[in-house]
Design an enzyme around this catalytic site. Structure first.
Site, mmCIF file in Angstrom:
data_model
loop_
_atom_site.group_PDB
_atom_site.id
_atom_site.type_symbol
_atom_site.label_atom_id
_atom_site.label_comp_id
_atom_site.label_asym_id
_atom_site.label_seq_id
_atom_site.Cartn_x
_atom_site.Cartn_y
_atom_site.Cartn_z
ATOM 1 C CG HIS A 176 -18.934 -39.553 -28.354
ATOM 2 N ND1 HIS A 176 -19.653 -38.715 -29.161
ATOM 3 C CD2 HIS A 176 -17.630 -39.227 -28.570
ATOM 4 C CE1 HIS A 176 -18.841 -37.921 -29.839
ATOM 5 N NE2 HIS A 176 -17.605 -38.201 -29.496
ATOM 6 C CG HIS A 178 -13.536 -38.356 -26.777
ATOM 7 N ND1 HIS A 178 -13.083 -37.079 -26.643
ATOM 8 C CD2 HIS A 178 -14.488 -38.329 -27.745
ATOM 9 C CE1 HIS A 178 -13.733 -36.308 -27.506
ATOM 10 N NE2 HIS A 178 -14.596 -37.025 -28.180
ATOM 11 C CG HIS A 221 -19.255 -34.166 -27.484
ATOM 12 N ND1 HIS A 221 -18.281 -34.566 -26.585
ATOM 13 C CD2 HIS A 221 -18.795 -34.552 -28.705
ATOM 14 C CE1 HIS A 221 -17.294 -35.153 -27.227
ATOM 15 N NE2 HIS A 221 -17.572 -35.172 -28.527
ATOM 16 C CD GLU A 243 -13.768 -41.050 -33.629
ATOM 17 O OE1 GLU A 243 -13.535 -40.514 -32.537
ATOM 18 O OE2 GLU A 243 -14.867 -41.002 -34.174
#
Ligand SMILES: *[C@@H]1O[C@H](CO)[C@@H](O)[C@H](O)[C@H]1NC(C)=O
Ligand SMILES: *[C@@H]1O[C@H](CO)[C@@H](O)[C@H](O)[C@H]1NC(C)=O
Ligand SMILES: *[C@@H]1O[C@H](CO)[C@@H](O)[C@H](O)[C@H]1NC(C)=O
Ligand SMILES: *[C@@H]1O[C@H](CO)[C@@H](O)[C@H](O)[C@H]1NC(C)=O
Length: 475
Positions: A176, A178, A221, A243
């Site tokens: 994922h 972010h 990562h 999250e």
């Protein structure tokens, strides 16, 4: 389709009117009817000479005090309610007894909120969030879980947010990325982490309890629990991080047309027949081979150079010994990739205290790994408030507000302080006054020459103090 006003509204009104009987079915299949008496008669309104006033003593049979609770002491000594059956919100002559049902265990664990020291004044926003109150997101097939603290639960914490995550042996936090930078401290166990940067350089490492990693915003990562799994703490450089809003590789595949995937990867469409239907987030996987070389994938660009490493084996760094505990620091001086994260891991022995200080460059996000402590935040405009912290609690102290961390328990306090700064910096109240002309200090604070002579020209960081005696009054 019937509209709400045309059909549903009249239907609801007809069926929910105060006088309409309400049919309720209970789980034992018995159907019964409420007569509609949801309101009392209007004769209950206002003064009534015949009203039967309830009388009786609202005071508890015995009022049990913690040591020092009855003295109106300006020392503001910590009140230990451990052995008090029914604590009361009293400090010296202030306060009174409590006469309603309440959560006694919560009050015992937050005595400085329940019976604050007289030095507290005015309003300081709530600065404590127990991770134990966070809603836990449960992973697939017992792979693990995560829970988070962000501005939704702790509005004062605008600059940083935290996540506590567990991955069982072999379980993954799926591939994922972010929008926030992710700084991590391993709390227990060990994990394999891997990543790739914008140059196609790769990174893989194993980290264990006490180690740190950092993935810059947008860098993809994954994390996998090794032998006995792993639990870690993530700190994000954005107080509103969630999250639930990360970019997942599973969703990237599920949310693009298969025709596009086929063209993108130059394979037939049916290559994607068995991809997951949606997010995996946390899920069990094939255990990682012990030999990390077996998973060391490199391309023409090679590996990420050491200076840009995403991991730092902080567990191997010896802390400095302070008078009342230990301290170790990490920031961009030694871990340049995390260019805006500076952290200190502090242990404070029973009775000892992280000295009164403030951070001129950043808010502080803190996490209590062990022990029990209290903090008074002095917030200018004559406002101050004292908070109590235990294991798993998040604390937050805005930039420049003075604070200390006093160990008020019988075990070492271990606390992580995280700043958004290139370097870990603080101003020590004691050192500042020691390095101010004594006449200025004397004219301002009316301290004796002897007291001024005691001020330390070096930061003690953690000062010593007496181990708290058993503090329950024996009366
Ligand atoms: C790690 O987990 C084990 C098993 O739950 C526990 O006994 C141990 O105390 C934990 N260590 C830390 C540092 O929390
Ligand atoms: C992965 O392989 C490269 C050489 O191709 C090496 O420089 C690097 O240290 C290896 N990484 C690990 C974690 O062993
Ligand atoms: C300073 O303290 C002394 C007692 O040590 C007191 O007599 C004096 O009034 C104080 N001065 C001020 C300005 O408060
Ligand atoms: C509470 O009681 C226990 C058991 O008697 C004792 O060991 C402990 O010191 C007491 N704690 C306080 C704060 O009085």
């Amino acid at each position: 389709m019937p509209s709400f006003t045309q059909f549903l509204l009249p239907f609801l009104l007809a069926h929910l009117g105060a006088s309409a009987p309400l049919a309720i079915e209970d789980s034992a299949t018995k159907t019964y009817t409420l007569s509609g008496e949801l309101y009392g008669p209007t004769s209950l309104r206002g003064y009534d000479a015949d009203y039967p006033l309830a009388t009786g003593d609202t005071h508890p049979a015995t009022v049990e005090f913690a040591a020092h609770q009855e003295a109106d002491d300006p020392e503001g000594i910590f009140l230990d309610f451990t052995n008090v059956t029914n604590p009361q919100p009293i400090r010296g002559t202030r306060g009174g007894t409590i006469a309603s049902n309440n959560d006694i265990s919560l009050q015992k664990s937050h005595p400085d909120t329940f019976a604050p020291p007289v030095t507290d004044r005015g309003a300081v926003a709530q600065a404590e969030w127990p991770m134990g109150l966070s809603h836990t997101k449960l992973g697939l097939d017992k792979g693990g879980w995560s829970r988070q603290q962000n501005v939704k639960v702790l509005p004062i914490a605008t600059e940083m947010a935290g996540v506590d995550m567990r991955l069982e042996k072999g379980a993954y936090r799926e591939l994922h990325w972010h929008t926030a930078g992710e700084w991590a401290l391993v709390l227990n166990g060990s994990a394999r982490i891997q990543s790739m940067n914008t140059e196609g350089q790769t990174f893989i490492d194993d980290v264990t309890q006490g180690d740190v990693w950092f993935f810059p915003s947008g860098i993809p990562h994954s994390i996998q629990g090794l032998s006995d799994g792993v639990e870690f703490l993530l700190v994000f450089d954005d107080g509103s991080f969630s999250e639930d809003s990360t970019f997942l590789v599973s969703e990237t595949f599920a949310r693009n047309p298969k025709e596009v995937l086929a063209k993108n990867f130059q394979v037939p469409v049916d290559a994607f027949d068995n991809i997951p239907a949606g997010e995996l987030f946390i899920f069990p996987g094939t255990e990682a081979p012990e030999d990390i070389q077996k998973q060391n994938v490199t391309g023409p660009a090679g590996v990420i150079p050491n200076v840009d490493s995403y991991s730092f084996h902080w567990s191997q760094q010896d802390p400095i010994i302070a008078p009342g505990g230990t301290v170790k620091i990490i920031d961009s001086t030694v871990f340049p990739i995390a260019e805006n994260f500076a952290a200190a891991l502090v242990t404070i022995h029973p009775g000892a205290m992280r000295e009164v200080h403030w951070h001129p460059d950043s808010d502080e996000w803190s996490f209590f790994l062990g022990g029990h402590a209290r903090i008074t935040i002095y917030a200018a405009e004559n406002n101050a408030r004292t908070f109590d912290y235990g294991p798993g609690d998040v604390g937050y102290i805005p930039k420049s507000m003075s604070h200390y961390i006093e160990n008020i328990g019988t075990e070492d306090v271990t606390v992580l302080e995280v700043l958004q700064a290139k370097k870990f910096t603080d101003i020590s109240l004691g050192q500042w006054l020691a390095l101010t002309p004594p006449q200025v200090v004397k004219d301002t604070l009316n301290l004796s020459d002897e007291t001024i002579g005691q001020l330390s020209k070096e930061k003690p960081l953690v000062v010593n103090g007496p181990v708290p005696p058993a503090t329950v009054a024996d009366n």
